[in-house]
Design a protein around this motif. Structure first.
Motif, PDB file in Angstrom:
ATOM      1  N   PRO A   1       0.799  -1.224   0.000  1.00  0.00           N
ATOM      2  CA  PRO A   1       0.000   0.000   0.000  1.00  0.00           C
ATOM      3  C   PRO A   1       0.835   1.279   0.000  1.00  0.00           C
ATOM      4  O   PRO A   1       0.295   2.350  -0.284  1.00  0.00           O
ATOM      5  N   LEU A   2       2.113   1.204   0.313  1.00  0.00           N
ATOM      6  CA  LEU A   2       2.958   2.390   0.207  1.00  0.00           C
ATOM      7  C   LEU A   2       3.252   2.742  -1.249  1.00  0.00           C
ATOM      8  O   LEU A   2       3.569   3.887  -1.567  1.00  0.00           O
ATOM      9  N   ARG A   3       3.140   1.761  -2.134  1.00  0.00           N
ATOM     10  CA  ARG A   3       3.288   2.008  -3.565  1.00  0.00           C
ATOM     11  C   ARG A   3       1.932   2.296  -4.220  1.00  0.00           C
ATOM     12  O   ARG A   3       1.838   3.071  -5.164  1.00  0.00           O
ATOM     13  N   ASP A   4       0.898   1.664  -3.720  1.00  0.00           N
ATOM     14  CA  ASP A   4      -0.448   1.835  -4.276  1.00  0.00           C
ATOM     15  C   ASP A   4      -1.433   1.793  -3.108  1.00  0.00           C
ATOM     16  O   ASP A   4      -1.808   0.728  -2.634  1.00  0.00           O
ATOM     17  N   VAL A   5      -1.846   2.983  -2.643  1.00  0.00           N
ATOM     18  CA  VAL A   5      -2.682   3.060  -1.451  1.00  0.00           C
ATOM     19  C   VAL A   5      -4.053   2.427  -1.659  1.00  0.00           C
ATOM     20  O   VAL A   5      -4.735   2.057  -0.689  1.00  0.00           O
ATOM     21  N   THR A   6      -4.465   2.239  -2.915  1.00  0.00           N
ATOM     22  CA  THR A   6      -5.758   1.595  -3.155  1.00  0.00           C
ATOM     23  C   THR A   6      -5.737   0.117  -2.774  1.00  0.00           C
ATOM     24  O   THR A   6      -6.800  -0.522  -2.738  1.00  0.00           O
ATOM     25  N   ARG A   7      -4.571  -0.437  -2.473  1.00  0.00           N
ATOM     26  CA  ARG A   7      -4.517  -1.810  -1.945  1.00  0.00           C
ATOM     27  C   ARG A   7      -5.342  -1.934  -0.673  1.00  0.00           C
ATOM     28  O   ARG A   7      -5.833  -3.028  -0.335  1.00  0.00           O
ATOM     29  N   LEU A   8      -5.512  -0.817   0.045  1.00  0.00           N
ATOM     30  CA  LEU A   8      -6.297  -0.836   1.272  1.00  0.00           C
ATOM     31  C   LEU A   8      -7.783  -1.054   1.022  1.00  0.00           C
ATOM     32  O   LEU A   8      -8.546  -1.294   1.955  1.00  0.00           O
ATOM     33  N   GLU A   9      -8.195  -0.983  -0.221  1.00  0.00           N
ATOM     34  CA  GLU A   9      -9.588  -1.268  -0.574  1.00  0.00           C
ATOM     35  C   GLU A   9      -9.833  -2.766  -0.747  1.00  0.00           C
ATOM     36  O   GLU A   9     -10.954  -3.172  -1.068  1.00  0.00           O
ATOM     37  N   HIS A  10      -8.780  -3.577  -0.540  1.00  0.00           N
ATOM     38  CA  HIS A  10      -8.883  -5.022  -0.791  1.00  0.00           C
ATOM     39  C   HIS A  10      -8.315  -5.811   0.387  1.00  0.00           C
ATOM     40  O   HIS A  10      -7.445  -6.670   0.220  1.00  0.00           O
ATOM     41  N   VAL A  11      -8.785  -5.502   1.580  1.00  0.00           N
ATOM     42  CA  VAL A  11      -8.316  -6.213   2.775  1.00  0.00           C
ATOM     43  C   VAL A  11      -8.652  -7.693   2.652  1.00  0.00           C
ATOM     44  O   VAL A  11      -9.798  -8.069   2.382  1.00  0.00           O
ATOM     45  N   SER A  12      -7.643  -8.538   2.813  1.00  0.00           N
ATOM     46  CA  SER A  12      -7.829  -9.979   2.620  1.00  0.00           C
ATOM     47  C   SER A  12      -7.767 -10.776   3.914  1.00  0.00           C
ATOM     48  O   SER A  12      -8.124 -11.959   3.936  1.00  0.00           O
ATOM     49  N   PHE A  13      -7.301 -10.135   4.995  1.00  0.00           N
ATOM     50  CA  PHE A  13      -7.145 -10.854   6.257  1.00  0.00           C
ATOM     51  C   PHE A  13      -7.390  -9.870   7.387  1.00  0.00           C
ATOM     52  O   PHE A  13      -6.892  -8.737   7.368  1.00  0.00           O
ATOM     53  N   VAL A  14      -8.193 -10.295   8.374  1.00  0.00           N
ATOM     54  CA  VAL A  14      -8.451  -9.471   9.552  1.00  0.00           C
ATOM     55  C   VAL A  14      -8.360 -10.340  10.798  1.00  0.00           C
ATOM     56  O   VAL A  14      -9.045 -11.363  10.903  1.00  0.00           O
ATOM     57  N   LEU A  15      -7.508  -9.909  11.711  1.00  0.00           N
ATOM     58  CA  LEU A  15      -7.384 -10.532  13.031  1.00  0.00           C
ATOM     59  C   LEU A  15      -7.778  -9.473  14.046  1.00  0.00           C
ATOM     60  O   LEU A  15      -7.189  -8.389  14.087  1.00  0.00           O
ATOM     61  N   ARG A  16      -8.787  -9.746  14.857  1.00  0.00           N
ATOM     62  CA  ARG A  16      -9.256  -8.782  15.850  1.00  0.00           C
ATOM     63  C   ARG A  16      -9.140  -9.412  17.232  1.00  0.00           C
ATOM     64  O   ARG A  16      -9.764 -10.425  17.522  1.00  0.00           O
ATOM     65  N   ASP A  17      -8.256  -8.835  18.059  1.00  0.00           N
ATOM     66  CA  ASP A  17      -8.011  -9.377  19.397  1.00  0.00           C
ATOM     67  C   ASP A  17      -7.589 -10.839  19.345  1.00  0.00           C
ATOM     68  O   ASP A  17      -7.979 -11.646  20.188  1.00  0.00           O
ATOM     69  N   GLY A  18      -6.809 -11.177  18.312  1.00  0.00           N
ATOM     70  CA  GLY A  18      -6.276 -12.526  18.207  1.00  0.00           C
ATOM     71  C   GLY A  18      -7.188 -13.536  17.559  1.00  0.00           C
ATOM     72  O   GLY A  18      -6.822 -14.710  17.441  1.00  0.00           O
ATOM     73  N   VAL A  19      -8.369 -13.119  17.109  1.00  0.00           N
ATOM     74  CA  VAL A  19      -9.324 -14.025  16.489  1.00  0.00           C
ATOM     75  C   VAL A  19      -9.440 -13.706  15.002  1.00  0.00           C
ATOM     76  O   VAL A  19      -9.671 -12.550  14.626  1.00  0.00           O
ATOM     77  N   VAL A  20      -9.292 -14.715  14.151  1.00  0.00           N
ATOM     78  CA  VAL A  20      -9.448 -14.531  12.714  1.00  0.00           C
ATOM     79  C   VAL A  20     -10.920 -14.281  12.396  1.00  0.00           C
ATOM     80  O   VAL A  20     -11.784 -15.095  12.719  1.00  0.00           O
ATOM     81  N   VAL A  21     -11.206 -13.142  11.757  1.00  0.00           N
ATOM     82  CA  VAL A  21     -12.578 -12.856  11.347  1.00  0.00           C
ATOM     83  C   VAL A  21     -12.688 -12.732   9.837  1.00  0.00           C
ATOM     84  O   VAL A  21     -13.809 -12.699   9.301  1.00  0.00           O
ATOM     85  N   ARG A  22     -11.551 -12.670   9.147  1.00  0.00           N
ATOM     86  CA  ARG A  22     -11.582 -12.693   7.682  1.00  0.00           C
ATOM     87  C   ARG A  22     -10.290 -13.282   7.163  1.00  0.00           C
ATOM     88  O   ARG A  22      -9.204 -12.968   7.633  1.00  0.00           O
ATOM     89  N   HIS A  23     -10.419 -14.165   6.149  1.00  0.00           N
ATOM     90  CA  HIS A  23      -9.262 -14.680   5.448  1.00  0.00           C
ATOM     91  C   HIS A  23      -9.727 -15.079   4.051  1.00  0.00           C
ATOM     92  O   HIS A  23     -10.499 -16.017   3.874  1.00  0.00           O
ATOM     93  N   SER A  24      -9.290 -14.298   3.056  1.00  0.00           N
ATOM     94  CA  SER A  24      -9.736 -14.549   1.701  1.00  0.00           C
ATOM     95  C   SER A  24      -8.641 -14.116   0.749  1.00  0.00           C
ATOM     96  O   SER A  24      -7.682 -13.447   1.117  1.00  0.00           O
ATOM     97  N   GLY A  25      -8.804 -14.482  -0.490  1.00  0.00           N
ATOM     98  CA  GLY A  25      -7.844 -14.104  -1.522  1.00  0.00           C
ATOM     99  C   GLY A  25      -8.251 -12.871  -2.266  1.00  0.00           C
ATOM    100  O   GLY A  25      -7.643 -12.517  -3.279  1.00  0.00           O
ATOM    101  N   SER A  26      -9.297 -12.176  -1.796  1.00  0.00           N
ATOM    102  CA  SER A  26      -9.802 -11.002  -2.510  1.00  0.00           C
ATOM    103  C   SER A  26      -8.848  -9.836  -2.405  1.00  0.00           C
ATOM    104  O   SER A  26      -8.043  -9.740  -1.509  1.00  0.00           O
TER     105      SER A  26
END
Length: 443
Positions: free
Chosen positions: A418-443
């Protein structure tokens, strides 16, 4: 509500069943895994320096970051998730949201819903907005104005693990003057609605301002929000007119700070912002028409600017049939806001990421990162505004906002850099919240 973010999350849960409890498919609240987790990626963003570090490696145990970088000790019983050519980042923070509602493209229908939709239904709908926000990568938000304690209930349900959502700091009611932007009855005939008091965030004079703060804190507020100026979406006020006297805003901020809470001040106009900053407010929200004197005062006093471009606003108002005076105010604010942000940057004012989500759809605020780069911020500065900078504003720098040992395990990943292309932040593929996986995808 969807209990699985995607089919790939189910696959990950099954593959890593030794450490990921079967959350999101049963009524049990999500809990951190019982064994450590190692996240690997090509790189990770250091929110302290604003630079990438390679390779990216974060070790998590019991919901806390226990190791970062190549020198981190990897426990023998850890499970590794290799995310490939991706960037690990701290969970994103949005400091200006309204999770308990979402505007439609029908102004009059929204007005009617305000009268007829029961608080219970608004709370149920809010669970969808909260989940959408979390899956977009925002693991912490500040919610700056609700009603009927819906924001408090939403926060508490998330904290209890009953529903998916970001960590929330809530304001209960935004507090303002009678007839001002925060008065929910402004614009209606006197016999239509009951005249509001401090329980609705409406106050007159310094003593009532203090009482309104105490009421909000009594009922669960983590932060105090005030309307120091008029607003875009209210019917009867000028968008930049001050709506609190200096004595009123002094009393409000003094009471909040005495009780250990920070204050966010909605202020489009310069005079309103100056009064708020002189009183010691922690952030100015929107700031569309700020002059150089106001910005210099903010820099000197340490008040942050929460830049809220609300990218959908012009189109949404046009489609919804909004009143002409509202459209005119929106156009005036939009015309000035980007220039104000550029001048704030040049003066070194702290910029914190805030979206006003709820005006635009929840989750869509990821598109704001590219707008902020277009307005003069570097990608690194934009990322820091939504991580370490936002955490500092909220007083959470010792809890979230960075990938650092001892902080909560809020970690996201995006493909590429995202430092080269900030629009990468529009395609979050993994989210860990308080140590729990809530998203994991190849999108």
């Amino acid at each position: 509500m969807r209990r699985l973010a995607s089919s790939s999350l189910l696959a990950l849960a099954l593959a890593l069943s030794s450490w990921l409890t079967p959350t999101f498919v049963a009524a049990e609240p999500p809990r951190p895994p019982k064994t450590p987790l190692v996240l690997k990626a090509a790189r990770m963003f250091d929110a302290t320096t604003g630079a990438n570090v390679s390779p990216g490696l974060v070790v998590v145990d019991k919901g806390v970051i226990t190791g970062v970088g190549a020198r981190a000790v990897i426990p023998a019983n850890a499970t590794t998730v290799d995310l490939g050519d991706a960037t690990l980042l701290p969970g994103l923070i949005d400091v200006h949201t309204h999770l308990t509602g979402e505007a439609s493209n029908d102004w009059k229908a929204d007005e009617l819903d305000g009268f007829k939709m029961a608080p219970a239904e608004r709370g149920i709908r809010a669970t969808v907005y909260a989940e959408r926000t979390l899956l977009a990568g925002f693991t912490t938000v500040r919610d700056v104005g609700s009603s009927d304690l819906v924001d408090v209930g939403l926060r508490n349900a998330i904290d209890a693990g009953v529903i998916l959502g970001p960590r929330m700091l809530v304001a209960v009611n935004a507090i303002g003057s009678r007839g001002g932007h925060c008065d929910p009855t402004a614009g209606y005939t006197p016999d239509t609605l009951q005249e509001p008091g401090i329980e609705a965030g409406v106050a007159d004079g310094p003593d009532q301002m203090r009482a309104a703060v105490r009421y909000a804190v009594k009922h669960g507020a983590d932060v105090i929000k005030t309307c120091a100026s008029g607003g875009v979406l209210s019917l009867r006020d000028k968008v930049d007119s001050p709506q609190l006297t200096q004595a009123e805003v002094n009393a409000l901020v003094d009471e909040a700070h005495d009780l250990g809470l920070k204050v966010a001040a909605h202020a489009h106009g310069s005079e309103a912002a100056k009064r708020a900053v002189r009183a010691g407010v922690d952030s100015i929200e929107h700031g569309s028409f700020l002059d150089d004197e106001a910005l210099d005062l903010m820099k000197r006093r340490g008040s942050a600017l929460v830049y809220t471009p609300v990218l959908c606003l012009r189109d949404r108002l046009k489609a919804s049939g909004a009143p002409p005076q509202v459209v005119d105010k929106a156009n005036a604010a939009i015309a000035k806001m980007a220039g104000t942000m550029r001048r704030a940057l040049a003066k070194g004012v702290l910029i914190a990421f805030g979206s006003d989500a709820g005006v635009c759809p929840h989750g869509s605020q990821v598109k704001q990162f590219a707008d902020m780069v277009q307005r003069g911020m570097t990608p690194a500065a934009v990322l820091r505004s939504a991580t370490s900078g936002a955490a500092k504003l909220l007083g959470l720098e010792g809890k979230v906002g960075a990938l650092r040992v001892g902080l909560r395990a809020d970690v996201i990943a995006v493909p590429g850099d995202p430092l080269r292309d900030v629009t990468r932040l529009e395609h979050v593929s993994f989210v860990l919240r308080d140590g729990v996986v809530v998203r994991h995808s190849g999108s």
